[in-house]
Scaffold this motif. Sequence first.
Motif, PDB file in Angstrom:
ATOM      1  N   ILE A 138    -123.948  10.709  12.038  1.00 36.22           N
ATOM      2  CA  ILE A 138    -122.532  10.853  11.705  1.00 36.22           C
ATOM      3  C   ILE A 138    -121.701   9.857  12.507  1.00 36.22           C
ATOM      4  N   LYS A 139    -122.118   9.597  13.735  1.00 32.57           N
ATOM      5  CA  LYS A 139    -121.374   8.673  14.597  1.00 32.57           C
ATOM      6  C   LYS A 139    -121.264   7.274  13.999  1.00 32.57           C
ATOM      7  N   VAL A 140    -122.223   6.900  13.183  1.00 26.05           N
ATOM      8  CA  VAL A 140    -122.220   5.548  12.609  1.00 26.05           C
ATOM      9  C   VAL A 140    -121.889   5.566  11.115  1.00 26.05           C
ATOM     10  N   ALA A 141    -121.347   6.684  10.630  1.00 26.29           N
ATOM     11  CA  ALA A 141    -120.924   6.774   9.224  1.00 26.29           C
ATOM     12  C   ALA A 141    -119.560   6.108   9.105  1.00 26.29           C
ATOM     13  N   GLU A 142    -119.544   4.816   8.906  1.00 28.00           N
ATOM     14  CA  GLU A 142    -118.332   4.021   9.043  1.00 28.00           C
ATOM     15  C   GLU A 142    -117.265   4.305   7.988  1.00 28.00           C
ATOM     16  N   ASN A 143    -117.628   4.963   6.895  1.00 20.14           N
ATOM     17  CA  ASN A 143    -116.652   5.271   5.853  1.00 20.14           C
ATOM     18  C   ASN A 143    -116.193   6.726   5.864  1.00 20.14           C
ATOM     19  N   LEU A 144    -116.639   7.501   6.854  1.00 15.24           N
ATOM     20  CA  LEU A 144    -116.331   8.921   6.886  1.00 15.24           C
ATOM     21  C   LEU A 144    -114.832   9.159   7.084  1.00 15.24           C
ATOM     22  N   LYS A 145    -114.249   9.936   6.175  1.00 14.14           N
ATOM     23  CA  LYS A 145    -112.826  10.238   6.241  1.00 14.14           C
ATOM     24  C   LYS A 145    -112.556  11.713   6.533  1.00 14.14           C
ATOM     25  N   VAL A 146    -113.443  12.602   6.126  1.00 10.00           N
ATOM     26  CA  VAL A 146    -113.211  14.039   6.280  1.00 10.00           C
ATOM     27  C   VAL A 146    -114.470  14.697   6.820  1.00 10.00           C
ATOM     28  N   LEU A 147    -114.305  15.497   7.857  1.00 11.61           N
ATOM     29  CA  LEU A 147    -115.403  16.277   8.421  1.00 11.61           C
ATOM     30  C   LEU A 147    -114.935  17.715   8.599  1.00 11.61           C
ATOM     31  N   ASP A 148    -115.614  18.649   7.954  1.00  8.01           N
ATOM     32  CA  ASP A 148    -115.247  20.063   8.015  1.00  8.01           C
ATOM     33  C   ASP A 148    -116.332  20.828   8.753  1.00  8.01           C
ATOM     34  N   LEU A 149    -115.986  21.361   9.929  1.00  7.45           N
ATOM     35  CA  LEU A 149    -116.906  22.164  10.732  1.00  7.45           C
ATOM     36  C   LEU A 149    -116.381  23.583  10.912  1.00  7.45           C
ATOM     37  N   SER A 150    -115.508  24.001  10.022  1.00  5.32           N
ATOM     38  CA  SER A 150    -114.936  25.330  10.166  1.00  5.32           C
ATOM     39  C   SER A 150    -116.022  26.396  10.084  1.00  5.32           C
ATOM     40  N   GLY A 151    -115.927  27.391  10.976  1.00  8.62           N
ATOM     41  CA  GLY A 151    -116.890  28.483  10.984  1.00  8.62           C
ATOM     42  C   GLY A 151    -118.207  28.161  11.658  1.00  8.62           C
ATOM     43  N   CYS A 152    -118.346  26.996  12.259  1.00  7.65           N
ATOM     44  CA  CYS A 152    -119.595  26.629  12.954  1.00  7.65           C
ATOM     45  C   CYS A 152    -119.547  27.211  14.372  1.00  7.65           C
ATOM     46  N   ASP A 153    -119.797  28.511  14.496  1.00  4.01           N
ATOM     47  CA  ASP A 153    -119.586  29.188  15.773  1.00  4.01           C
ATOM     48  C   ASP A 153    -120.700  28.965  16.786  1.00  4.01           C
ATOM     49  N   LYS A 154    -121.744  28.227  16.406  1.00  2.00           N
ATOM     50  CA  LYS A 154    -122.801  27.915  17.357  1.00  2.00           C
ATOM     51  C   LYS A 154    -122.521  26.629  18.129  1.00  2.00           C
ATOM     52  N   ILE A 155    -121.436  25.954  17.752  1.00  2.00           N
ATOM     53  CA  ILE A 155    -121.025  24.751  18.483  1.00  2.00           C
ATOM     54  C   ILE A 155    -120.074  25.170  19.587  1.00  2.00           C
ATOM     55  N   SER A 156    -120.493  25.015  20.834  1.00  3.50           N
ATOM     56  CA  SER A 156    -119.667  25.437  21.962  1.00  3.50           C
ATOM     57  C   SER A 156    -118.628  24.389  22.338  1.00  3.50           C
ATOM     58  N   ARG A 157    -118.872  23.148  21.951  1.00  6.30           N
ATOM     59  CA  ARG A 157    -117.890  22.092  22.181  1.00  6.30           C
ATOM     60  C   ARG A 157    -118.035  21.056  21.077  1.00  6.30           C
ATOM     61  N   ILE A 158    -116.965  20.333  20.819  1.00  2.00           N
ATOM     62  CA  ILE A 158    -116.965  19.340  19.760  1.00  2.00           C
ATOM     63  C   ILE A 158    -117.591  18.059  20.279  1.00  2.00           C
ATOM     64  N   PRO A 159    -118.642  17.576  19.622  1.00  3.68           N
ATOM     65  CA  PRO A 159    -119.239  16.300  20.061  1.00  3.68           C
ATOM     66  C   PRO A 159    -118.213  15.180  20.014  1.00  3.68           C
ATOM     67  N   GLU A 160    -118.266  14.284  20.958  1.00  4.83           N
ATOM     68  CA  GLU A 160    -117.332  13.169  21.020  1.00  4.83           C
ATOM     69  C   GLU A 160    -117.868  12.019  20.174  1.00  4.83           C
ATOM     70  N   PHE A 161    -117.275  11.848  19.014  1.00  5.98           N
ATOM     71  CA  PHE A 161    -117.728  10.773  18.148  1.00  5.98           C
ATOM     72  C   PHE A 161    -116.585  10.092  17.404  1.00  5.98           C
ATOM     73  N   SER A 162    -115.388  10.662  17.460  1.00  4.22           N
ATOM     74  CA  SER A 162    -114.284  10.124  16.670  1.00  4.22           C
ATOM     75  C   SER A 162    -113.954   8.683  17.049  1.00  4.22           C
ATOM     76  N   ALA A 163    -114.102   8.333  18.320  1.00  7.82           N
ATOM     77  CA  ALA A 163    -113.755   6.981  18.754  1.00  7.82           C
ATOM     78  C   ALA A 163    -114.698   5.940  18.164  1.00  7.82           C
ATOM     79  N   ASN A 164    -115.887   6.391  17.732  1.00  6.33           N
ATOM     80  CA  ASN A 164    -116.863   5.452  17.193  1.00  6.33           C
ATOM     81  C   ASN A 164    -116.665   5.177  15.707  1.00  6.33           C
ATOM     82  N   LEU A 165    -115.778   5.929  15.070  1.00  6.98           N
ATOM     83  CA  LEU A 165    -115.580   5.776  13.634  1.00  6.98           C
ATOM     84  C   LEU A 165    -114.347   4.919  13.376  1.00  6.98           C
ATOM     85  N   PRO A 166    -114.526   3.749  12.775  1.00 10.41           N
ATOM     86  CA  PRO A 166    -113.390   2.844  12.523  1.00 10.41           C
ATOM     87  C   PRO A 166    -112.567   3.295  11.327  1.00 10.41           C
TER      88      PRO A 166
END
Length: 271
Positions: A226-254
């Motif tokens: 996902i970090k290198v998905a250069e065309n990604l515009k929308v990411l929906d993680l709603s309800g993903c309660d097993k994720i304790s913190r949001i991975p840091e990847f937004s800065a890598n997406l142009p």
Amino acid sequence: MERNSEEVDKRKETVKKLTKIPDDEVQKKLRISYDGLIHEEREIFLDIACFFIGMDKNIACYIWDGSDFSPKAGIENLRLKSLVKIGEENELKMHDQLRDLGREIVRQESLKELGERSRLWLHDEAWEVLSTKTGTRKVEGLYFNFSSPNNQCLISEGFATMTKLRLLQVEHAKVSGKFVHSFSELRWLSWKRCPMNFIPSNLRKLCVLNLSYSYITESWMGWNYIKVAENLKVLDLSGCDKISRIPEFSANLPLEESMFKYDTFLVQWWQ
């Protein structure tokens, strides 16, 4: 402006009249409107009829932009021809008869060979193509729903021949072993309740990713792709309660603009 308004009113009156005509005659008359569309508008119409009814128009436009369509002009022309409506919450709407027309057009692409059709929106038909490995490069969209109890598991080998797959929607899927597959042409992946052992590689053309209510954690290997998905515009993680913190990847997406949804919050950020 008045002339355009009159034309719209006339088209709406025509659609109302069609409800009083026998189904076969309705389909013939509606088909005339479809045949008058250009190629991109036909593709947009079929995507809506098979997969996108109820989807937010803006999110759908991200997908069509990534498919090299011209969605804003296309949607407007479909709307003016009364082939699609935009709801109060910006959702795509379509009359049942128009939906049925679109799906019948796809069915007519190949009456006997399911794997020769561009879109498969029924689980049983999509599963038959996947499990028998009879999909072809003509398949652009698939829908699976594994919510009913069964022994079916997604198999990566079944996707191998569907090299032009743009749209993939999966609900409650079970995966046997580690599922690693290159979805190099995908623009839309909606995998609700995604398991940890699904790893989608090569997402370079992906525009919209919905992983809501999934079982993934921050250690999920899919984040690397996902970090290198250069065309990604929308990411929906709603309800993903097993994720304790949001991975840091937004800065890598142009991205010029991105929408990120987590739990009940929708955050927008600009590069």
